[in-house]
Design an enzyme around this catalytic site. Structure first.
Site, short mmCIF file in Angstrom:
data_model
loop_
_atom_site.label_atom_id
_atom_site.label_comp_id
_atom_site.label_asym_id
_atom_site.label_seq_id
_atom_site.Cartn_x
_atom_site.Cartn_y
_atom_site.Cartn_z
N ASP A 30 37.91 37.55 45.19
CA ASP A 30 38.50 38.84 44.88
C ASP A 30 37.48 39.66 44.09
O ASP A 30 36.82 39.16 43.18
CB ASP A 30 39.79 38.66 44.07
CG ASP A 30 40.63 39.93 44.03
OD1 ASP A 30 41.74 39.91 44.60
OD2 ASP A 30 40.18 40.93 43.43
N ILE A 31 37.38 40.94 44.44
CA ILE A 31 36.37 41.80 43.81
C ILE A 31 36.71 42.07 42.34
O ILE A 31 35.81 42.34 41.53
CB ILE A 31 36.22 43.10 44.63
CG1 ILE A 31 34.86 43.74 44.40
CG2 ILE A 31 37.34 44.07 44.37
CD1 ILE A 31 34.52 44.82 45.42
N ASN A 86 51.81 38.94 47.37
CA ASN A 86 52.51 40.18 47.06
C ASN A 86 52.98 40.81 48.36
O ASN A 86 52.22 40.89 49.33
CB ASN A 86 51.59 41.13 46.31
CG ASN A 86 51.17 40.59 44.95
OD1 ASN A 86 51.96 39.93 44.27
ND2 ASN A 86 49.94 40.83 44.55
N VAL A 95 46.84 46.01 49.54
CA VAL A 95 46.14 45.93 50.82
C VAL A 95 47.11 45.35 51.84
O VAL A 95 47.59 44.22 51.68
CB VAL A 95 44.87 45.05 50.72
CG1 VAL A 95 44.19 44.96 52.08
CG2 VAL A 95 43.91 45.61 49.67
N HIS A 99 47.67 38.44 52.76
CA HIS A 99 46.70 37.62 52.05
C HIS A 99 47.40 36.77 51.00
O HIS A 99 48.41 37.16 50.44
CB HIS A 99 45.61 38.48 51.39
CG HIS A 99 46.14 39.58 50.54
ND1 HIS A 99 46.60 40.77 51.07
CD2 HIS A 99 46.29 39.70 49.19
CE1 HIS A 99 47.01 41.56 50.09
NE2 HIS A 99 46.84 40.93 48.93
N MET A 100 46.81 35.62 50.77
CA MET A 100 47.29 34.72 49.73
C MET A 100 46.25 34.70 48.62
O MET A 100 45.08 34.40 48.87
CB MET A 100 47.49 33.31 50.29
CG MET A 100 48.57 33.26 51.36
SD MET A 100 48.83 31.57 51.98
CE MET A 100 50.14 31.87 53.18
N HIS A 101 46.69 35.04 47.41
CA HIS A 101 45.82 34.91 46.24
C HIS A 101 45.79 33.44 45.83
O HIS A 101 46.84 32.79 45.77
CB HIS A 101 46.36 35.71 45.05
CG HIS A 101 46.40 37.19 45.25
ND1 HIS A 101 45.45 38.04 44.72
CD2 HIS A 101 47.27 37.98 45.92
CE1 HIS A 101 45.74 39.29 45.04
NE2 HIS A 101 46.85 39.28 45.77
P1 5GP Z 1 47.34 42.92 46.56
O1 5GP Z 1 47.66 43.73 45.36
O2 5GP Z 1 47.38 43.74 47.83
O3 5GP Z 1 48.13 41.66 46.65
O4 5GP Z 1 45.86 42.40 46.34
C1 5GP Z 1 44.73 43.00 46.89
C2 5GP Z 1 43.55 42.36 46.23
O5 5GP Z 1 42.40 42.69 46.97
C3 5GP Z 1 43.30 42.83 44.79
O6 5GP Z 1 43.31 41.70 43.91
C4 5GP Z 1 41.94 43.50 44.85
O7 5GP Z 1 41.16 43.23 43.71
C5 5GP Z 1 41.33 42.90 46.11
N1 5GP Z 1 40.41 43.77 46.83
C6 5GP Z 1 40.64 45.05 47.21
N2 5GP Z 1 39.60 45.55 47.89
C7 5GP Z 1 38.69 44.54 47.97
C8 5GP Z 1 37.39 44.44 48.57
O8 5GP Z 1 36.87 45.37 49.18
N3 5GP Z 1 36.75 43.24 48.44
C9 5GP Z 1 37.31 42.18 47.78
N4 5GP Z 1 36.58 41.06 47.72
N5 5GP Z 1 38.52 42.25 47.22
C10 5GP Z 1 39.21 43.41 47.30
#
Ligand code: 5GP
Ligand code: ZN
Length: 111
Positions: A30-31, A86, A95, A99-101
């Site tokens: 994660d970025i 989420n 996003v 996806h699974m964190h």
């Molecule tokens: P969400 O809130 O949709 O569950 O999580 C999206 C995750 O994607 C966030 O933790 C965010 O930091 C990560 N993320 C968003 N854009 C990018 C990207 O371009 N590259 C990477 N590696 N992570 C991203």
């Protein structure tokens, strides 16, 4: 045209720090990490969220869940890990590509 950022990461069109991949999933860092280790597992196939999975995705979802501990061990998370999915704006999803964190490192605070 597909503007999905995670589809572009899966296709290698946007760089990412990949830690695992196979024919069905890609895992990258994660970025904006929220734990010492914070990985994202995505299916190569675009799926918006858990809200839009169907019976055709059952094998994929099982594969993702079964692969998480494999990836966690490779990342050195011997003591355990946390998995978060989420779903929808109300669930904090930013996003819209499923996806699974995978979070871990040290001892995470209680949820
Ligand atoms: P969400 O809130 O949709 O569950 O999580 C999206 C995750 O994607 C966030 O933790 C965010 O930091 C990560 N993320 C968003 N854009 C990018 C990207 O371009 N590259 C990477 N590696 N992570 C991203
Ligand atoms: Zn996508």
């Amino acid at each position: 045209m597909n503007d999905c950022i995670f589809c572009k990461i899966a296709a290698g069109q946007i760089p990412s720090d990949r830690v695992y991949e196979d024919e069905q999933v890609v895992v990258f860092r994660d970025i904006y990490p929220k734990a010492p280790v914070h990985l994202l597992m995505i299916p190569r196939e675009h799926v918006d969220s858990l809200e839009t999975v169907s019976a055709t995705h059952e094998a994929l979802l099982a594969h993702m869940l079964r692969t998480l501990p494999v990836v966690a061990h490779r990342a050195g998370l011997e003591g355990g890990f946390r998995t978060i999915i989420n779903t929808g704006r109300g669930g904090g999803q930013e996003v819209f590509h499923l996806h699974m964190h995978l979070l871990g490192g040290g001892t995470l605070p209680g949820f």
